[in-house]
Design an enzyme around this catalytic site. Structure first.
Site, PDB file in Angstrom:
ATOM      1  N   ALA A  33      28.263  56.435  79.800  1.00 23.19           N
ATOM      2  CA  ALA A  33      28.070  55.730  80.976  1.00 23.19           C
ATOM      3  C   ALA A  33      27.907  54.012  81.188  1.00 23.19           C
ATOM      4  O   ALA A  33      28.180  54.105  82.479  1.00 23.19           O
ATOM      5  CB  ALA A  33      26.284  56.084  81.004  1.00 23.19           C
ATOM      6  N   GLU A  34      27.530  53.886  80.359  1.00 19.15           N
ATOM      7  CA  GLU A  34      28.397  52.623  80.439  1.00 19.15           C
ATOM      8  C   GLU A  34      29.524  52.430  81.170  1.00 19.15           C
ATOM      9  O   GLU A  34      30.367  51.461  82.336  1.00 19.15           O
ATOM     10  CB  GLU A  34      28.478  51.303  79.006  1.00 19.15           C
ATOM     11  CG  GLU A  34      28.574  50.186  79.683  1.00 19.15           C
ATOM     12  CD  GLU A  34      27.538  49.119  80.365  1.00 19.15           C
ATOM     13  OE1 GLU A  34      26.894  49.378  80.706  1.00 19.15           O
ATOM     14  OE2 GLU A  34      28.072  47.421  80.427  1.00 19.15           O
ATOM     15  N   SER A  81      69.010  59.146  69.279  1.00 26.26           N
ATOM     16  CA  SER A  81      68.993  60.588  68.227  1.00 26.26           C
ATOM     17  C   SER A  81      68.755  59.971  67.147  1.00 26.26           C
ATOM     18  O   SER A  81      69.390  58.877  66.440  1.00 26.26           O
ATOM     19  CB  SER A  81      69.517  61.405  68.970  1.00 26.26           C
ATOM     20  OG  SER A  81      70.808  60.889  69.424  1.00 26.26           O
ATOM     21  N   GLU A 143      58.038  58.858  58.571  1.00 24.02           N
ATOM     22  CA  GLU A 143      57.099  59.538  59.302  1.00 24.02           C
ATOM     23  C   GLU A 143      57.258  60.854  59.925  1.00 24.02           C
ATOM     24  O   GLU A 143      57.989  61.265  59.511  1.00 24.02           O
ATOM     25  CB  GLU A 143      57.407  58.172  60.423  1.00 24.02           C
ATOM     26  CG  GLU A 143      57.074  57.339  60.832  1.00 24.02           C
ATOM     27  CD  GLU A 143      57.722  56.236  61.588  1.00 24.02           C
ATOM     28  OE1 GLU A 143      58.358  56.520  62.807  1.00 24.02           O
ATOM     29  OE2 GLU A 143      57.935  54.766  61.345  1.00 24.02           O
ATOM     30  N   LYS A 145      57.843  63.556  61.907  1.00 21.86           N
ATOM     31  CA  LYS A 145      58.651  63.648  63.600  1.00 21.86           C
ATOM     32  C   LYS A 145      57.882  64.383  64.454  1.00 21.86           C
ATOM     33  O   LYS A 145      57.898  65.637  64.381  1.00 21.86           O
ATOM     34  CB  LYS A 145      59.858  64.508  63.247  1.00 21.86           C
ATOM     35  CG  LYS A 145      61.034  64.417  64.108  1.00 21.86           C
ATOM     36  CD  LYS A 145      62.704  64.889  64.350  1.00 21.86           C
ATOM     37  CE  LYS A 145      63.627  64.725  65.169  1.00 21.86           C
ATOM     38  NZ  LYS A 145      63.405  65.195  66.094  1.00 21.86           N
ATOM     39  N   LYS A 357      63.877  67.848  58.941  1.00 21.72           N
ATOM     40  CA  LYS A 357      63.694  68.624  59.771  1.00 21.72           C
ATOM     41  C   LYS A 357      62.349  70.718  58.514  1.00 21.72           C
ATOM     42  O   LYS A 357      62.842  70.524  58.306  1.00 21.72           O
ATOM     43  CB  LYS A 357      64.350  69.941  60.609  1.00 21.72           C
ATOM     44  CG  LYS A 357      64.781  69.611  62.373  1.00 21.72           C
ATOM     45  CD  LYS A 357      64.224  69.137  62.829  1.00 21.72           C
ATOM     46  CE  LYS A 357      64.645  68.403  64.821  1.00 21.72           C
ATOM     47  NZ  LYS A 357      65.331  69.185  65.292  1.00 21.72           N
ATOM     48  N   CYS A 454      36.794 105.383  67.700  1.00 21.87           N
ATOM     49  CA  CYS A 454      35.989 106.149  68.046  1.00 21.87           C
ATOM     50  C   CYS A 454      35.556 107.166  69.750  1.00 21.87           C
ATOM     51  O   CYS A 454      34.710 108.435  69.977  1.00 21.87           O
ATOM     52  CB  CYS A 454      33.659 105.891  68.039  1.00 21.87           C
ATOM     53  SG  CYS A 454      33.258 104.606  69.543  1.00 21.87           S
ATOM     54  N   CYS A 475      30.434 103.349  66.843  1.00 21.30           N
ATOM     55  CA  CYS A 475      32.310 102.885  66.408  1.00 21.30           C
ATOM     56  C   CYS A 475      32.207 102.720  64.886  1.00 21.30           C
ATOM     57  O   CYS A 475      32.168 101.322  64.622  1.00 21.30           O
ATOM     58  CB  CYS A 475      32.694 102.085  68.104  1.00 21.30           C
ATOM     59  SG  CYS A 475      34.428 101.726  67.792  1.00 21.30           S
TER      60      CYS A 475
HETATM   61  S1  IVH Z   1      62.576  57.100  65.889  1.00 25.46           S
HETATM   62  C1  IVH Z   1      66.688  55.601  65.671  1.00 25.46           C
HETATM   63  N1  IVH Z   1      60.610  58.468  64.934  1.00 25.46           N
HETATM   64  O1  IVH Z   1      62.871  61.851  68.250  1.00 25.46           O
HETATM   65  C2  IVH Z   1      65.448  56.251  65.766  1.00 25.46           C
HETATM   66  N2  IVH Z   1      62.017  59.572  66.747  1.00 25.46           N
HETATM   67  O2  IVH Z   1      66.131  62.605  67.485  1.00 25.46           O
HETATM   68  C3  IVH Z   1      64.680  56.677  67.364  1.00 25.46           C
HETATM   69  N3  IVH Z   1      61.013  61.431  67.057  1.00 25.46           N
HETATM   70  O3  IVH Z   1      63.805  62.270  71.578  1.00 25.46           O
HETATM   71  C4  IVH Z   1      63.519  57.428  67.358  1.00 25.46           C
HETATM   72  N4  IVH Z   1      59.273  61.540  65.927  1.00 25.46           N
HETATM   73  O4  IVH Z   1      61.192  61.122  70.830  1.00 25.46           O
HETATM   74  C5  IVH Z   1      62.182  58.890  65.784  1.00 25.46           C
HETATM   75  N5  IVH Z   1      58.515  59.294  64.391  1.00 25.46           N
HETATM   76  C6  IVH Z   1      59.369  59.164  65.022  1.00 25.46           C
HETATM   77  C7  IVH Z   1      59.817  60.154  66.074  1.00 25.46           C
HETATM   78  C8  IVH Z   1      60.879  60.109  66.896  1.00 25.46           C
HETATM   79  C9  IVH Z   1      59.852  62.187  66.700  1.00 25.46           C
HETATM   80  C10 IVH Z   1      61.946  61.827  68.738  1.00 25.46           C
HETATM   81  C11 IVH Z   1      61.994  61.344  69.416  1.00 25.46           C
HETATM   82  C12 IVH Z   1      63.429  61.065  70.023  1.00 25.46           C
HETATM   83  C13 IVH Z   1      64.130  62.343  68.679  1.00 25.46           C
HETATM   84  C14 IVH Z   1      65.708  61.707  68.155  1.00 25.46           C
END
Ligand code: IVH
Length: 721
Positions: A33-34, A81, A143, A145, A357, A454, A475
């Site tokens: 609310a604030e 990528s 991390e 993906k 993957k 039933c 049933c």
């Molecule tokens: S790093 C050089 N970290 O994966 C590295 N990308 O093919 C640049 N993605 O389109 C990206 N999780 O959207 C990185 N923890 C992560 C990621 C990540 C998902 C996606 C990103 C990019 C694709 C790379």
């Protein structure tokens, strides 16, 4: 004027900070609310003095003008990528480490060639590369993906000035207006101590939609379609929903879409004149991003050598289904930025990163049949029977079609080639039908007029999407479902009473009502097909054990429509004992008005509970169950404050040595505590067992006291830890 300017700046600062605490830290420090009050104040100020509007004003979060397209944005640092390691066994991580080492070794050989040899390397290798070649372990960051879409966010002197999609990596689209509506993305960088705000900072990360938000969005979309809205559409998966939302030309619509963000890297960065942050590793970048106010996944981990990457891969795989968002794998990155520079790129892919993957969450299969399932409350659900297919590591043979409306909208027919999606613990869904490949004879789906189990009439109530069998407990399908629900883990927890057994018990006529379960003898059970003496004895023991229960479990087990676990708990807490709800006579049962006094109980739920206890056959079932020996300790009604852990919030994490998660939860709740899913400053204690993960870390970071199981038991026994 100056005054007003300061006032507006202060409001922006207060609001942006509050949004960061709420959306990113999940730890709000002012009431909603604030927040609303401050926002209205700023809106009024900006309406009167449009010159006070600033690019970091939270009033922009609601969406601006409708656009006629998105302008192209050239990325000053290209958006790369990631190479995918094709060996999807965990050993793929070893390949990656080896490739990094091999490349560094080949570069070292080039430094040893003669300067006039064209393969000669102009720069000698740096210290870190040499150390790695000398046998030092390689440090990585691992991390998740995230399965969303990559974004580049540009901040100039701390203020978000531009947001762009990845596009082809060189040129993306300007989606700044829409991105400003994403509450997790800071409009201005937080002032972090010992970390100056760079003049230019490009933050790279993933825009995504949480699974629960995605489900809720599709539900809203379905309701809109049912109401005749031709523009509403259903999204196939959270990724499509996020992509569709960020490319919405009407930012007001984008503002209503629940998008989230994880930061995982940097693009351009220009240090301020005063000298800037010295970031030497990817891990430090993640910490800096967190300090500047971005959400960074708490799953990310520094790892040493391939072995730790492999462990990370496995531990994230085990948690994949229970994460609140989709991931399609994990990413390993060489931690040292100096090494990253040394390693460089091949075409658009850095040599210092690789994606590993997981099995896809969507697969192609064929519809073999469309069956009708009859649920506990008589609801008929069309279910597509599928040719068995592995999706995300689990064999899928069924996909729900929800109801007639949905089945017709999707227009799934027997013989169709379809795409199924299975993500998290949710029931698999058909998300795409290849209508062009359809065998021509298949008819359109329609609901039967009579219950397939039933034969009772099927009705669809006014304003409802669901069809129901009117057979009630006549049933057998409804009886079976009621029994399975009664026996389920969070209800009476009758171990071993599963679907096959319930089928046999009901079909043979051995069990007609719930109390009949408690009248089964070992001999009667042993007489069933495929039931040995030993399993018959085990089931009898389990039945006996289940009689000692709690009032919330019992209320939940009865299967009263609209009474889920949490409503059952609230009812028990409010009334304290069963007679207060059910009354000695129907006329003495709690009235609808009394029931509406219970937290979270509205008119529909109250009516449903009231009706349940007015019906003679339901009262009979309850009385017979009690006569069979079902019992529980009564808690004092609404005497919450008297319970030892009243007002305390606890979070459970990891595996406890003796108690299961459910047992621990039950005990804590019985003592008046609230058991929450995530740690915040308001958490009273975190109870940590073996392999406790990020919740334990968060507790330590926030200074929340941590207990082990023994400590928790002491607390329950009324001893201060
Ligand atoms: S790093 C050089 N970290 O994966 C590295 N990308 O093919 C640049 N993605 O389109 C990206 N999780 O959207 C990185 N923890 C992560 C990621 C990540 C998902 C996606 C990103 C990019 C694709 C790379």
């Amino acid at each position: 004027m100056d005054d007003l300017q300061t006032q507006a700046a202060r409001l922006r600062e207060q609001l942006n900070r509050a949004a960061w605490r709420y959306y990113t830290l999940d730890d709000p420090d002012i009431p909603d609310a604030e927040y609303d009050r401050l926002l209205r104040q700023l809106q009024a100020l900006e309406a009167q003095h449009p010159e006070l509007r600033a690019p970091d004003s939270p009033t922009l979060r609601v969406g601006g003008q409708i656009l006629d397209g998105f302008a192209p944005v050239r990325h000053r640092v290209p958006m790369l990528s990631i190479r995918t390691e094709t060996d999807t066994t965990p050993a793929g991580a070893e390949n990656f480490e080896q490739q990094v080492r091999n490349y560094l070794a080949s570069e070292q050989r080039r430094t040893q060639l003669k300067p006039d040899d064209e393969r000669h390397r102009a720069q000698p290798l740096g210290d870190q590369a040499l150390a790695v070649l000398g046998g030092q372990p390689l440090r990585f960051v691992a991390e998740p993906k995230f399965d969303g879409l990559a974004m580049s966010l540009r901040y100039e002197r701390g203020v978000l000035v531009q947001a762009a999609t990845r596009g082809d990596g060189e040129t993306g689209e300007d989606v700044t207006q829409n991105i400003r509506t994403v509450r997790q993305i800071p409009l201005r960088l937080q002032n972090a101590p010992s970390l100056d705000v760079p003049d230019v900072l490009e933050v790279r990360g993933e825009l995504y939609m949480r699974r629960d938000h995605f489900d809720a969005l599709n539900q809203t979309q379905r309701a809109k379609m049912a109401a005749g809205d031709k523009t509403a559409k259903i999204f196939a998966n959270p990724r499509n929903a996020a992509a569709g939302s960020v490319r919405q030309l009407d930012p007001r619509i984008a503002a209503q879409r629940p998008l989230s963000f994880f930061a995982y890297g940097l693009g351009e960065i220009t240090p301020p004149q005063a000298g800037g942050p010295r970031l030497a590793s990817h891990w430090q970048i993640l910490q800096a991003l967190k300090a500047w106010g971005f959400p960074v996944s708490d799953l990310a981990r520094p790892c040493q050598g391939a072995a730790e990457l492999i462990a990370f891969h496995a531990s994230v795989a085990a948690r994949r289904d229970s994460l609140p968002f989709d991931i399609d794998g994990v990413v390993y990155k060489v931690d040292s930025l100096a090494l990253q520079t040394e390693l460089g790129f091949v075409t658009r892919e850095p040599r210092w990163a690789v994606a590993h993957k997981y099995p896809p969450q969507e697969e192609l299969t064929t519809v073999l049949a469309i069956d009708i399932q009859v649920g506990r409350t008589g609801k008929l659900t069309p279910v597509a029977k599928l040719a068995p297919v592995l999706v995300g590591g689990v064999t899928v043979t069924n996909a729900t079609l929800h109801n007639e409306l949905e089945a017709r909208r999707k227009d799934v027919r027997v013989g169709d080639a379809v795409t199924v999606r299975r993500a998290g613990d949710v029931i698999p869904e058909i998300i795409l039908v290849q209508k062009d490949k359809r065998p021509s004879e298949a008819p359109e789906f329609s609901m039967p007029l009579h219950c397939p189990v039933c034969g009772s009439d099927v009705v669809r109530e006014e304003g409802e999407a669901d069809h129901r069998c009117t057979g009630g407990l006549f049933c057998s399908a409804q009886r079976k479902q009621a029994m399975l629900h009664f026996a389920s883990r969070r209800a009476m927890d009758i171990e071993g009473l599963g679907e096959k057994l319930v089928d046999q018990l009901v079909d043979s006529g051995a069990v007609k009502t719930l109390p009949d379960l408690y009248r089964l003898s070992v001999a009667a059970l042993a007489a069933l097909d495929r039931m040995a003496q030993k399993s018959a004895q085990n089931l009898c023991d389990a039945l006996e054990k289940s009689k000692q229960t709690t009032l919330p479990r019992f209320l939940y087990a009865l299967g009263i429509r609209h009474v889920g676990e949490s409503t059952a708990k609230e009812l028990a807490r409010h009334f304290g004992a069963l007679p207060a709800i059910m009354g000695a006579q129907p006329a003495q049962a709690a009235s609808v008005e009394q029931l509406e006094q219970v937290p979270d109980v509205g008119a529909t739920v109250a009516q449903s509970i009231h009706t349940f206890f007015q019906q003679a056959h339901n009262r009979e079932v309850v009385e017979q169950l009690l006569a069979c020996g079902v019992r529980w300790p009564d808690a004092p009604a609404a005497a919450g404050a008297l319970l030892p852990l009243a007002g305390k919030t606890l979070v459970l994490t990891g595996t406890l040595p003796t108690l299961t998660r459910d047992e621990a939860k039950d005990r804590l709740e019985a003592a008046g505590a609230k058991v929450a899913g995530s740690v915040s400053k308001k958490t009273s204690y975190v109870v940590a067992g073996a392999e406790a993960g990020s919740k334990l870390e968060k507790a330590q970071a926030l200074g929340v006291p941590v207990l082990d199981e023994a400590g928790m038991l002491a607390l329950l026994a009324g001893k201060a830890p």
